[in-house]
Design a protein around this motif. Structure first.
Motif, short mmCIF file in Angstrom:
data_model
loop_
_atom_site.label_atom_id
_atom_site.label_comp_id
_atom_site.label_asym_id
_atom_site.label_seq_id
_atom_site.Cartn_x
_atom_site.Cartn_y
_atom_site.Cartn_z
N GLU A 36 0.84 -1.21 0.00
CA GLU A 36 0.00 0.00 0.00
C GLU A 36 0.88 1.26 0.00
N TRP A 37 1.91 1.29 0.86
CA TRP A 37 2.79 2.48 0.94
C TRP A 37 3.48 2.70 -0.41
N ILE A 38 4.06 1.64 -0.95
CA ILE A 38 4.84 1.80 -2.19
C ILE A 38 3.91 2.19 -3.34
N ASP A 155 17.71 -0.43 2.98
CA ASP A 155 17.23 0.96 3.02
C ASP A 155 15.87 1.05 2.30
N ARG A 156 14.81 1.08 3.09
CA ARG A 156 13.45 1.06 2.48
C ARG A 156 13.15 2.32 1.68
N THR A 157 13.90 3.41 1.94
CA THR A 157 13.59 4.64 1.22
C THR A 157 14.08 4.62 -0.24
N VAL A 195 21.83 15.22 -4.34
CA VAL A 195 20.49 14.70 -4.01
C VAL A 195 20.36 13.22 -4.39
N LEU A 196 21.23 12.77 -5.30
CA LEU A 196 21.14 11.38 -5.76
C LEU A 196 22.52 10.98 -6.29
N TYR A 197 23.18 10.03 -5.62
CA TYR A 197 24.55 9.70 -6.00
C TYR A 197 24.99 8.40 -5.36
N ARG A 222 18.03 11.78 -1.60
CA ARG A 222 17.10 12.58 -0.79
C ARG A 222 15.81 12.72 -1.62
N GLY A 223 14.88 11.80 -1.33
CA GLY A 223 13.73 11.58 -2.19
C GLY A 223 12.86 12.81 -2.43
N ARG A 224 12.56 13.54 -1.34
CA ARG A 224 11.65 14.69 -1.49
C ARG A 224 12.24 15.76 -2.40
N GLU A 225 13.54 16.01 -2.22
CA GLU A 225 14.19 17.03 -3.07
C GLU A 225 14.22 16.58 -4.53
N VAL A 226 14.52 15.29 -4.74
CA VAL A 226 14.54 14.78 -6.11
C VAL A 226 13.16 14.94 -6.75
N PHE A 227 12.12 14.65 -5.98
CA PHE A 227 10.75 14.74 -6.48
C PHE A 227 10.47 16.16 -7.01
N LYS A 228 10.79 17.16 -6.19
CA LYS A 228 10.49 18.55 -6.58
C LYS A 228 11.30 18.97 -7.81
N GLN A 259 10.27 6.73 -16.22
CA GLN A 259 9.30 6.03 -15.37
C GLN A 259 9.84 5.92 -13.94
N ALA A 260 9.83 7.05 -13.21
CA ALA A 260 10.36 7.03 -11.84
C ALA A 260 9.23 6.93 -10.82
N ASN A 261 8.20 7.74 -11.02
CA ASN A 261 7.14 7.83 -10.02
C ASN A 261 5.88 8.35 -10.70
N LEU A 262 4.78 7.63 -10.53
CA LEU A 262 3.52 8.01 -11.16
C LEU A 262 3.06 9.40 -10.72
N ARG A 263 3.36 9.76 -9.46
CA ARG A 263 2.93 11.08 -8.95
C ARG A 263 3.66 12.21 -9.69
N ILE A 264 4.93 11.99 -10.02
CA ILE A 264 5.69 12.99 -10.79
C ILE A 264 5.05 13.14 -12.17
N ILE A 265 4.69 12.01 -12.79
CA ILE A 265 4.13 12.04 -14.14
C ILE A 265 2.74 12.69 -14.11
N GLY A 287 9.21 -0.60 -12.13
CA GLY A 287 9.83 0.42 -11.30
C GLY A 287 10.71 1.32 -12.15
N ASN A 288 11.66 1.97 -11.48
CA ASN A 288 12.57 2.89 -12.17
C ASN A 288 13.81 2.11 -12.60
N THR A 289 14.01 2.00 -13.92
CA THR A 289 15.18 1.28 -14.44
C THR A 289 16.22 2.26 -14.99
N1 COA Z 1 7.85 2.10 3.26
C1 COA Z 1 7.25 2.67 4.31
N2 COA Z 1 7.59 3.86 4.79
C2 COA Z 1 8.58 4.52 4.17
C3 COA Z 1 9.25 4.00 3.07
C4 COA Z 1 8.86 2.73 2.60
N3 COA Z 1 9.44 2.13 1.54
N4 COA Z 1 10.19 4.88 2.65
C5 COA Z 1 10.10 5.93 3.47
N5 COA Z 1 9.14 5.71 4.40
C6 COA Z 1 8.72 6.60 5.47
C7 COA Z 1 9.78 7.60 5.85
O1 COA Z 1 10.70 7.02 6.75
C8 COA Z 1 8.96 8.69 6.48
O2 COA Z 1 8.64 8.31 7.78
P1 COA Z 1 8.64 9.41 8.96
O3 COA Z 1 7.58 10.39 8.59
O4 COA Z 1 8.30 8.59 10.16
O5 COA Z 1 10.01 10.00 8.97
C9 COA Z 1 7.66 8.67 5.66
O6 COA Z 1 7.63 7.39 5.02
C10 COA Z 1 7.60 9.75 4.61
O7 COA Z 1 8.84 9.79 3.91
P2 COA Z 1 9.10 10.78 2.74
O8 COA Z 1 10.47 10.54 2.21
O9 COA Z 1 8.74 12.16 3.17
O10 COA Z 1 8.02 10.25 1.71
P3 COA Z 1 7.58 10.87 0.33
O11 COA Z 1 6.12 11.08 0.37
O12 COA Z 1 8.44 12.01 -0.08
O13 COA Z 1 7.84 9.66 -0.67
C11 COA Z 1 9.47 8.92 -2.27
C12 COA Z 1 9.14 9.14 -0.79
C13 COA Z 1 10.88 8.38 -2.37
C14 COA Z 1 8.48 7.92 -2.83
C15 COA Z 1 9.32 10.26 -3.05
O14 COA Z 1 10.00 11.28 -2.35
C16 COA Z 1 9.90 10.15 -4.43
O15 COA Z 1 9.41 9.41 -5.25
N6 COA Z 1 10.91 10.96 -4.76
C17 COA Z 1 11.55 10.90 -6.06
C18 COA Z 1 12.48 9.73 -6.12
C19 COA Z 1 12.94 9.42 -7.52
O16 COA Z 1 12.18 9.50 -8.45
N7 COA Z 1 14.20 9.04 -7.65
C20 COA Z 1 14.77 8.65 -8.89
C21 COA Z 1 15.19 9.82 -9.68
S1 COA Z 1 15.75 9.38 -11.27
#
Ligand code: COA
Length: 332
Positions: A36-38, A155-157, A195-197, A222-228, A259-265, A287-289
């Motif tokens: 659900e989260w993912i 690293d779940r993030t 932000v990504l390295y 740093r997911g949030r920054e990458v998103f913006k 194809q990184a994130n549906l919300r970005i698209i 996912g993101n390849t």
């Molecule tokens: N499962 C469950 N919880 C998770 C999680 C996961 N896989 N990953 C992070 N969390 C948690 C965090 O620890 C955080 O918990 P906290 O509030 O207790 O600290 C919470 O979820 C929110 O984390 P946050 O990073 O603010 O989530 P987000 O809404 O920004 O979504 C991403 C995270 C990574 C999905 C989003 O930022 C994103 O897609 N960014 C762009 C990444 C990308 O496209 N990268 C490739 C570029 S080419």
């Protein structure tokens, strides 16, 4: 050298994804996450994971073989091979040289270009320019990634976002003007590099026992920054290339975004005011390849008839670096 302007077109495409599927539920059994989260945050359901022995060059060669078949060309027709990857088989020789040997291409210039997830759009412009120069006839361009080899599976993030695969295209000249790869816009901003390295494995932090203990050989983000940043630069690249060519977003029949994130698209769709149905999406499955993302989607879009003759298609990407780019295509 022949400086007659000529069209450069896609002669054929191919893709390859490993058979092994890792679902969100599979991941939830190893890190603290859930389907659900993912799915709600990214739109991803599952990704492909290469086998231990399968490399970026293996996957790239499989995709390229399919592209050659689609183009009805032989290995001997290819005189340029460019690979985009952040997961080369090894630092050197280039993955392009490894693919060359695997396919039996004997008379080609081969190189890798690294622009992370924007890599395929970057190599498309480089190859198109080299063909337009008249010096090269048929370029094999490949985006291939074994991202599973640089992910921190604790690293779940980050580990939930990425997958493995490869996509390829053969580019060649066509004397009909005004079709094929019409235009490009590329950009980079090194100031946003942190932000990504991946800090380890290069000359800054070569492999040592300490670098391994410090987990430096894994992707950091740093997911949030990458998103913006992603939303901003994708919109900017799309608007720029449309303006350069006097087109309105509504004239695009198909958009193939990284194809990184549906919300970005979805944000891109609303900012451009182009309905989501026009976007080709497959991130739910893969996912993101990274550099493979756009060429896999391009191959699927072409094979499923999404790009009819006369249609305008936009490829738009962003990635680590920061890098971004867009390509405007008109199907001959
Ligand atoms: N499962 C469950 N919880 C998770 C999680 C996961 N896989 N990953 C992070 N969390 C948690 C965090 O620890 C955080 O918990 P906290 O509030 O207790 O600290 C919470 O979820 C929110 O984390 P946050 O990073 O603010 O989530 P987000 O809404 O920004 O979504 C991403 C995270 C990574 C999905 C989003 O930022 C994103 O897609 N960014 C762009 C990444 C990308 O496209 N990268 C490739 C570029 S080419």
């Amino acid at each position: 050298m022949n400086d007659t302007p000529r069209s450069v077109v896609i002669k054929g495409t191919g893709s390859y994804t490993p058979a092994n599927i890792k679902t969100n539920n599979d991941l939830a059994s190893t890190v603290d996450t859930s389907d659900e989260w993912i799915f709600t945050r990214t739109g991803i359901k599952e990704r492909r994971i290469a086998s231990e022995k399968e490399t970026a060059s293996d996957m790239g060669a499989s995709a390229a073989q399919r592209a050659l078949e689609a183009a009805k060309l032989e290995a001997s027709d290819i005189d340029l091979v460019i690979v985009a990857t952040i997961t080369p088989d090894m630092p050197f020789p280039s993955t392009a040289c490894l693919v060359q040997t695997k396919l039996g291409i004997t008379n080609a210039v081969c190189m890798d270009i690294e622009a992370a997830c924007s890599g395929f759009v970057y190599i498309m412009e480089v190859a198109a320019s080299m063909i337009r120069s008249g010096r090269y006839q048929h370029a094999l361009i490949i985006g291939t990634e074994k991202l599973s080899s640089i992910l921190d599976w604790e690293d779940r993030t980050t580990c939930v976002l990425f997958g493995d695969g490869a996509g390829a295209a053969i580019l060649g000249p066509l004397e009909t003007p005004g079709v094929g790869l019409l235009d490009f816009t590329l950009g980079s901003d090194g100031a946003q590099g942190d932000v990504l390295y991946m800090p380890g494995g290069g000359s800054a932090n070569p492999a040592t026992a300490d670098s391994l203990n410090d987990r430096l050989h894994f992707l950091k983000m740093r997911g949030r920054e990458v998103f913006k940043l992603a939303v901003k630069v994708m919109e900017q690249a799309a608007q720029e290339i449309l303006e350069q060519n006097g087109l309105e977003p509504d004239q695009l029949s198909c958009l193939i975004p990284h194809q990184a994130n549906l919300r970005i698209i979805e944000l891109l769709s609303s900012r451009l005011n182009v309905p989501m149905e026009r976007f080709y999406l497959n991130l739910e499955k893969y996912g993101n390849t990274s550099a493979a993302s756009i060429p896999i989607a391009l191959d699927e879009a072409i094979r499923s008839g999404r790009m009819a003759s006369g249609d305008y298609t936009l490829l738009v990407a962003f990635g680590a670096g920061l890098t971004w780019g867009a390509a405007l295509l008109k199907t001959p």
